[in-house]
Design a protein around this motif. Sequence first.
Motif, short mmCIF file in Angstrom:
data_model
loop_
_atom_site.label_atom_id
_atom_site.label_comp_id
_atom_site.label_asym_id
_atom_site.label_seq_id
_atom_site.Cartn_x
_atom_site.Cartn_y
_atom_site.Cartn_z
N TYR A 326 0.84 -1.20 0.00
CA TYR A 326 0.00 0.00 0.00
C TYR A 326 0.87 1.25 0.00
O TYR A 326 2.01 1.26 0.48
N PHE A 327 0.32 2.32 -0.56
CA PHE A 327 0.98 3.63 -0.61
C PHE A 327 -0.07 4.70 -0.31
O PHE A 327 -1.16 4.66 -0.87
N ASN A 328 0.29 5.60 0.56
CA ASN A 328 -0.62 6.69 0.92
C ASN A 328 -0.11 8.02 0.36
O ASN A 328 1.10 8.20 0.14
N ASP A 329 -1.03 8.93 0.18
CA ASP A 329 -0.68 10.24 -0.37
C ASP A 329 0.28 11.01 0.55
O ASP A 329 1.02 11.89 0.07
N ASN A 330 0.27 10.68 1.82
CA ASN A 330 1.15 11.39 2.76
C ASN A 330 2.56 10.81 2.81
O ASN A 330 3.39 11.22 3.61
N GLY A 331 2.83 9.83 1.95
CA GLY A 331 4.17 9.27 1.87
C GLY A 331 4.38 7.99 2.64
O GLY A 331 5.41 7.33 2.48
N THR A 332 3.44 7.61 3.50
CA THR A 332 3.58 6.35 4.22
C THR A 332 3.29 5.18 3.30
O THR A 332 2.53 5.30 2.34
N CYS A 333 3.89 4.05 3.61
CA CYS A 333 3.71 2.87 2.75
C CYS A 333 4.03 1.62 3.54
O CYS A 333 4.59 1.66 4.63
N GLY A 334 3.67 0.50 2.99
CA GLY A 334 3.93 -0.78 3.64
C GLY A 334 3.29 -1.92 2.86
O GLY A 334 2.95 -1.78 1.69
N GLY A 335 3.14 -3.05 3.52
CA GLY A 335 2.55 -4.19 2.83
C GLY A 335 2.45 -5.41 3.72
O GLY A 335 2.87 -5.39 4.89
N THR A 336 1.86 -6.46 3.20
CA THR A 336 1.73 -7.70 3.95
C THR A 336 3.13 -8.22 4.30
O THR A 336 4.03 -8.21 3.45
N PRO A 337 3.34 -8.67 5.52
CA PRO A 337 4.68 -9.10 5.92
C PRO A 337 5.17 -10.31 5.15
O PRO A 337 6.37 -10.50 4.96
N ASP A 338 4.25 -11.17 4.70
CA ASP A 338 4.63 -12.42 4.06
C ASP A 338 4.01 -12.55 2.68
O ASP A 338 2.99 -11.94 2.38
N LEU A 339 4.65 -13.40 1.88
CA LEU A 339 4.01 -13.88 0.66
C LEU A 339 3.22 -15.13 1.05
O LEU A 339 3.77 -16.04 1.65
N GLU A 340 1.94 -15.15 0.72
CA GLU A 340 1.11 -16.30 1.03
C GLU A 340 1.17 -17.28 -0.13
O GLU A 340 0.87 -16.92 -1.27
N GLY A 341 1.60 -18.52 0.12
CA GLY A 341 1.75 -19.50 -0.95
C GLY A 341 0.66 -20.56 -0.90
O GLY A 341 0.47 -21.24 0.11
N TYR A 342 -0.07 -20.72 -2.00
CA TYR A 342 -1.12 -21.74 -2.11
C TYR A 342 -0.63 -22.84 -3.06
O TYR A 342 -0.46 -22.61 -4.26
N GLU A 343 -0.43 -24.03 -2.51
CA GLU A 343 0.16 -25.11 -3.29
C GLU A 343 -0.92 -25.94 -4.00
O GLU A 343 -2.00 -26.17 -3.46
N PHE A 344 -0.61 -26.37 -5.20
CA PHE A 344 -1.54 -27.21 -5.95
C PHE A 344 -0.77 -28.24 -6.77
O PHE A 344 0.42 -28.07 -7.03
N MET A 345 -1.45 -29.30 -7.14
CA MET A 345 -0.87 -30.34 -7.99
C MET A 345 -1.35 -30.14 -9.42
O MET A 345 -2.47 -29.69 -9.65
N ILE A 346 -0.50 -30.50 -10.38
CA ILE A 346 -0.88 -30.49 -11.79
C ILE A 346 -1.08 -31.93 -12.24
O ILE A 346 -0.17 -32.75 -12.14
N ALA A 347 -2.29 -32.23 -12.69
CA ALA A 347 -2.58 -33.56 -13.23
C ALA A 347 -2.41 -33.53 -14.75
O ALA A 347 -2.65 -32.52 -15.40
#
Length: 425
Positions: A326-347
């Motif tokens: 995220y980015f705010n007009d007042n210059g503050t910014c940040g984001g989710t601390p982690d990357l969320e990984g969703y695992e799946f199989m390929i058939a």
Amino acid sequence: MKIRRILATAVAAAVTTPVLLLSVTPAFADDKPAAQTQEKKQSIAELEKAAAAAKAVYDDAVAAESAAEAALEATIADTFPLTVAAKAAEVVAAEAATAKTAADQAVTDAKAVVDGLPETATEEERTAAATALTEAEAAAVTADQAKTAADAAVVTAVDARDDARVEAARALGQAQEATKVALADKTAADKALADAKEEAEEEGEDCVPEAKLTTVVTGLPSTVVAGTKVNFKLRVTNGTDRTMDEVLPFAYVHATDKSGLDELDDLVKLQWLSGSSSKWKTVDNEHYMDAISPLKAGAHADIKMRLAIDAAAPAGNGVTFVAGDYFNDNGTCGGTPDLEGYEFMIAAAGSKPGKVDDAKPGATKPNTSDLKPQSGTSASPVNGSLAATGSSSATSQLALASGAALAIGAGAMFVVRRRKAGSHA
């Protein structure tokens, strides 16, 4: 300002090991200057360890390749045991062939004696000639059997020698491929470390982690058949008590075959659909989607997504990563601390896996309870508020190296994404 996110995992690789799915290590700096410096040092230290590990894997791979090359050269040498055995068998076969030729000639000579007996030959002479012919014929049969056995022994010995050479050549080819993979890992690790050090030297304010900005995937099957497309949803939730002026959803998909050696990224495609358009957009190399502007306190926005897997993709494994900045007009910014990984199989294409569960995140599932959706609706897609400022301006860097070798070690993987000062404006 900049956002940096580093994904790091160690890859344990053996012939029997399935694909490595990725885990997440946060790499945001804290909002205090001292904490920022410490976090940078920790991140760089982690990258240094990963680079050292990748170098160790590469060194092992080079050594294994040298050993495989020496093993192949040994099979070609005259002193190679199977080569010695093959030559000995050929000598025995040659002697057996000579013996058979002699035995055949003895039969011919004995027949000539029998046929050449005069009418005046005594009964004793005739009996002796017949006996000599019978013995010669028996010896010829024995010699023929010995030659047949010797010839078969030659074939067996030569096949064993040639099989050993082919196997040694195959092992060398595998070792050479493992060296290439290890070199790619090492190169990626070195580059990620160099980039992190360069970034640490840049002036600017680091963005902060925001655990209440969450990204959750729903509806992504845990098994996807090659040649099909599956729709799912990415929900971005602002669980804070303040509006975020601009939120950039981030997504990335990675897949390999079952061995984990061959990447299938060219055969998997991640797409998303803006609420203001009916045309699917492919998540580009920046891995950001268009910005949500704004995302109010306690609100969420749903993004329709689609995973398409080419019919040529073999059976394998994959993981879809999601996050948000995220980015705010007042210059503050940040984001989710982690990357969320969703695992799946390929058939494999044409498979019928039946009913499957949804893919589950590898990390702890974010808590999105008691959060109100944007505009008071419960599951409304992003509509009208997606600005075209995110994907075109965000700068990210991907260095992904899947480490796998012939039971000789481990590699390191990195995903680095960075957004520089003012790029969101």
